[in-house]
Design a protein around this motif. Structure first.
Motif, PDB file in Angstrom:
ATOM      1  N   ALA A 275       0.829  -1.211   0.000  1.00 46.06           N
ATOM      2  CA  ALA A 275       0.000   0.000   0.000  1.00 46.06           C
ATOM      3  C   ALA A 275       0.863   1.260   0.000  1.00 46.06           C
ATOM      4  O   ALA A 275       0.382   2.347  -0.291  1.00 46.06           O
ATOM      5  CB  ALA A 275      -0.905  -0.004   1.231  1.00 46.06           C
ATOM      6  N   PHE A 276       2.158   1.115   0.347  1.00 44.56           N
ATOM      7  CA  PHE A 276       3.030   2.302   0.337  1.00 44.56           C
ATOM      8  C   PHE A 276       3.662   2.446  -1.042  1.00 44.56           C
ATOM      9  O   PHE A 276       3.755   1.472  -1.802  1.00 44.56           O
ATOM     10  CB  PHE A 276       4.092   2.231   1.437  1.00 44.56           C
ATOM     11  N   THR A 277       4.082   3.686  -1.348  1.00 43.00           N
ATOM     12  CA  THR A 277       4.731   3.927  -2.653  1.00 43.00           C
ATOM     13  C   THR A 277       6.235   3.752  -2.594  1.00 43.00           C
ATOM     14  O   THR A 277       6.862   3.317  -3.561  1.00 43.00           O
ATOM     15  CB  THR A 277       4.473   5.373  -3.146  1.00 43.00           C
ATOM     16  N   ARG A 278       6.839   4.160  -1.443  1.00 43.80           N
ATOM     17  CA  ARG A 278       8.302   4.111  -1.393  1.00 43.80           C
ATOM     18  C   ARG A 278       8.791   4.066   0.048  1.00 43.80           C
ATOM     19  O   ARG A 278       8.079   4.453   0.975  1.00 43.80           O
ATOM     20  CB  ARG A 278       8.914   5.301  -2.143  1.00 43.80           C
ATOM     21  N   ILE A 279      10.022   3.569   0.184  1.00 41.72           N
ATOM     22  CA  ILE A 279      10.692   3.563   1.493  1.00 41.72           C
ATOM     23  C   ILE A 279      11.973   4.377   1.353  1.00 41.72           C
ATOM     24  O   ILE A 279      12.760   4.142   0.422  1.00 41.72           O
ATOM     25  CB  ILE A 279      11.067   2.133   1.946  1.00 41.72           C
ATOM     26  N   THR A 280      12.172   5.304   2.271  1.00 40.87           N
ATOM     27  CA  THR A 280      13.400   6.107   2.248  1.00 40.87           C
ATOM     28  C   THR A 280      14.197   5.857   3.524  1.00 40.87           C
ATOM     29  O   THR A 280      13.630   5.820   4.624  1.00 40.87           O
ATOM     30  CB  THR A 280      13.053   7.611   2.107  1.00 40.87           C
ATOM     31  N   GLU A 281      15.479   5.689   3.360  1.00 45.40           N
ATOM     32  CA  GLU A 281      16.386   5.478   4.508  1.00 45.40           C
ATOM     33  C   GLU A 281      17.178   6.768   4.699  1.00 45.40           C
ATOM     34  O   GLU A 281      17.977   7.156   3.835  1.00 45.40           O
ATOM     35  CB  GLU A 281      17.306   4.284   4.217  1.00 45.40           C
ATOM     36  N   PHE A 282      16.924   7.445   5.821  1.00 45.73           N
ATOM     37  CA  PHE A 282      17.384   8.828   5.968  1.00 45.73           C
ATOM     38  C   PHE A 282      18.897   9.011   5.996  1.00 45.73           C
ATOM     39  O   PHE A 282      19.407  10.046   5.597  1.00 45.73           O
ATOM     40  CB  PHE A 282      16.762   9.462   7.226  1.00 45.73           C
ATOM     41  N   LYS A 283      19.622   8.017   6.492  1.00 43.12           N
ATOM     42  CA  LYS A 283      21.070   8.229   6.637  1.00 43.12           C
ATOM     43  C   LYS A 283      21.766   8.448   5.285  1.00 43.12           C
ATOM     44  O   LYS A 283      22.806   9.087   5.224  1.00 43.12           O
ATOM     45  CB  LYS A 283      21.711   7.059   7.397  1.00 43.12           C
ATOM     46  N   TYR A 284      21.161   7.936   4.189  1.00 39.08           N
ATOM     47  CA  TYR A 284      21.740   8.219   2.863  1.00 39.08           C
ATOM     48  C   TYR A 284      21.687   9.712   2.583  1.00 39.08           C
ATOM     49  O   TYR A 284      22.604  10.290   2.008  1.00 39.08           O
ATOM     50  CB  TYR A 284      20.983   7.477   1.768  1.00 39.08           C
ATOM     51  N   LEU A 285      20.558  10.335   2.979  1.00 38.56           N
ATOM     52  CA  LEU A 285      20.345  11.752   2.663  1.00 38.56           C
ATOM     53  C   LEU A 285      21.256  12.651   3.499  1.00 38.56           C
ATOM     54  O   LEU A 285      21.763  13.656   3.018  1.00 38.56           O
ATOM     55  CB  LEU A 285      18.884  12.143   2.938  1.00 38.56           C
ATOM     56  N   SER A 286      21.431  12.279   4.762  1.00 37.85           N
ATOM     57  CA  SER A 286      22.173  13.162   5.684  1.00 37.85           C
ATOM     58  C   SER A 286      23.646  12.797   5.780  1.00 37.85           C
ATOM     59  O   SER A 286      24.452  13.595   6.243  1.00 37.85           O
ATOM     60  CB  SER A 286      21.554  13.072   7.082  1.00 37.85           C
ATOM     61  N   GLY A 287      23.981  11.567   5.412  1.00 37.23           N
ATOM     62  CA  GLY A 287      25.369  11.120   5.573  1.00 37.23           C
ATOM     63  C   GLY A 287      25.704  10.779   7.013  1.00 37.23           C
ATOM     64  O   GLY A 287      26.868  10.511   7.360  1.00 37.23           O
ATOM     65  N   GLN A 288      24.679  10.794   7.882  1.00 36.09           N
ATOM     66  CA  GLN A 288      24.908  10.537   9.304  1.00 36.09           C
ATOM     67  C   GLN A 288      25.419   9.104   9.529  1.00 36.09           C
ATOM     68  O   GLN A 288      24.968   8.169   8.870  1.00 36.09           O
ATOM     69  CB  GLN A 288      23.581  10.729  10.056  1.00 36.09           C
ATOM     70  N   LYS A 289      26.374   8.989  10.462  1.00 32.74           N
ATOM     71  CA  LYS A 289      26.855   7.652  10.854  1.00 32.74           C
ATOM     72  C   LYS A 289      26.146   7.275  12.151  1.00 32.74           C
ATOM     73  O   LYS A 289      26.107   8.064  13.100  1.00 32.74           O
ATOM     74  CB  LYS A 289      28.376   7.672  11.108  1.00 32.74           C
ATOM     75  N   HIS A 290      25.574   6.097  12.199  1.00 30.89           N
ATOM     76  CA  HIS A 290      24.828   5.681  13.391  1.00 30.89           C
ATOM     77  C   HIS A 290      24.694   4.171  13.342  1.00 30.89           C
ATOM     78  O   HIS A 290      24.519   3.598  12.265  1.00 30.89           O
ATOM     79  CB  HIS A 290      23.445   6.340  13.397  1.00 30.89           C
TER      80      HIS A 290
END
Ligand code: FAD
Ligand code: UDP
Length: 374
Positions: A275-290
């Motif tokens: 039912a969802f259109t997409r999944i986004t993984e935020f660390k790619y966008l911010s470059g954050q290491k966690h």
């Protein structure tokens, strides 16, 4: 007494607040009904300490040097080129459709010239490209259209692509080279410390007061102001007198996983399943290491916050009626995605706000010019 009351603390409202305060020394009050600034670009650290975007993934891209230079006063940037894969027939393919997509899908090893001929042989000839179906079928043919666009568009808009203006799927080009990037704009960057920090800097001026958690309708009569800038939904401003303008909404489902990485790229689109259109993984966008990772799933909805104007002819006609009403109001400016009912990206809203500022200043200068003696 405020010179300007600005409704909405998103890009449209904040660019105008900043310009009016710092360039023309106006006193500005900016109001938002939400409990934060930055509008739909608002980002914050979630419980795990990962920077997430509350209203879905926001990736900044522009070809406008003016917009880039303007925002650069308020943030440093991190280079980020967004890449998206589409999950089709159980495999991941680069989207926008390009040479790699075609070679992978059909087990071929075509070059750019050959793929141009290949796509031409699949494409349906269209005398006129009016709808979102025409755009895609006219460039890659029906099979690829059905795999990558038909289902996604139906889910996102609850409309068949043949019912939507060409401009919607025209956002996604077809490429005959191997460029897997989602965007090809000159500037593809993310604010280094996030959008909200950038907005805080924009509004950090003694001439600007901010009032959050406030619907403008509840306070309008108590505030003294000369002019209004409205960036909320235009139909709401006019009490829906011609009826409601349709907007598409989304529900966001956030998830934090106890693992460093979830998927291969920033966003994966699911055109045909779920039912969802997409999944986004935020660390790619911010470059954050966690050591953990946070994701957002987007579920399209008809009810809820108005996120997307719906580009189709009858909606444009209805908007035109509101636009005509808006044009009659001398002391109110309508700016932004909701107030001008345009499916605008962030940079386009910034450009629109900068243009509005130029118009305001030139009309004020004209008004102040002494009349010539006759
Ligand atoms: P908004 O950010 O919507 O701001 C309007 C503000 O007005 C809101 O904060 C609202 O609370 C306030 N308001 C409304 N009514 C009232 C009222 N009655 N009283 C007080 N306040 C009120 N753009 C890109 O360039 N790249 C992307 O990757 C991208 N991704 C997106 C993903 C999603 C899911 C969505 C929905 C949009 C995306 N966008 C993206 C578009 C981007 O969000 C908009 O272009 C931009 O935020 C529009 O700014 P705005 O100021 O016009 O509107
Ligand atoms: N689209 C699609 N399949 C995709 C990606 C996009 O059919 O894999 C269509 C869909 O109609 C979508 C539109 O193209 O609404 C614009 O996509 P974009 O990624 O620009 O949407 P946004 O980020 O604005 O939600």
């Amino acid at each position: 007494m405020y010179d300007y009351l600005i409704v909405g603390a998103g890009f449209a409202g904040c660019v105008l607040a900043e310009k009016l305060a710092s360039v023309t020394n106006k006193k500005v009050l900016i109001i938002d009904k939400r409990n934060h600034i930055a509008g739909n670009a608002y980002d914050h650290y979630d419980k795990a300490g990962i920077l997430v975007h509350k209203y879905g993934p926001h990736i900044f891209h522009t070809n406008s040097k003016e917009v880039y230079n303007y925002l650069s006063q308020f943030t440093e940037w991190r280079n980020y080129q967004h890449r998206v894969l589409a999950n089709v027939d159980g495999q991941l393919f680069p989207i926008p459709i390009n040479l790699n997509t075609i070679n992978q899908m059909y087990g071929l090893n075509l070059n750019s010239d050959e793929v141009t001929d290949f796509l031409a042989s699949k494409a349906e000839k269209k005398s006129e490209v009016l709808t979102s179906e025409d755009v895609v079928v006219g460039s890659v043919g029906r099979e690829l259209y059905e795999k990558f666009f038909k289902g996604y568009t139906k889910k996102q808009w609850d409309l068949d692509p043949s019912e939507l203006n060409a401009s919607v799927t025209a956002r996604i080009p077809t490429r005959t080279n191997k460029d897997n990037r989602y965007f090809t704009d000159t500037y593809q960057v993310m604010p280094l410390y996030g959008y909200t920090k950038m907005f805080e800097k924009m509004l950090d001026h003694p001439n600007i007061n901010i009032m959050l958690n406030t619907n403008y309708k509840d306070v309008m009569t108590e505030i003294n102001y000369r002019k209004l800038i409205f960036t909320g939904p235009v139909d709401e401003y006019f009490d829906f007198q011609y009826g409601k303008l349709p907007y598409r909404s989304l529900e966001f489902k956030f998830e934090t996983l106890d693992q460093e990485k979830f998927q291969e790229t920033g966003t994966i689109n699911y055109p045909n399943d779920y039912a969802f259109t997409r999944i986004t993984e935020f660390k790619y966008l911010s470059g954050q290491k966690h050591e953990k990772t946070s994701l957002v799933y987007e579920f399209p909805k008809s009810e809820g916050d108005p996120y997307y104007p719906i580009p189709k002819p009858e909606n444009a006609e209805l908007y035109k009626k509101y636009q005509d009403l808006a044009a009659q109001l001398e002391n109110v400016h309508f700016v932004g995605r909701l107030a001008t009912y345009k499916y605008y990206n962030m940079d386009q809203v910034v450009a629109q706000a900068l243009t509005t500022f130029k118009k305001i200043t030139s009309s004020e200068l004209l008004a102040e010019e002494p009349l010539e003696k006759t």
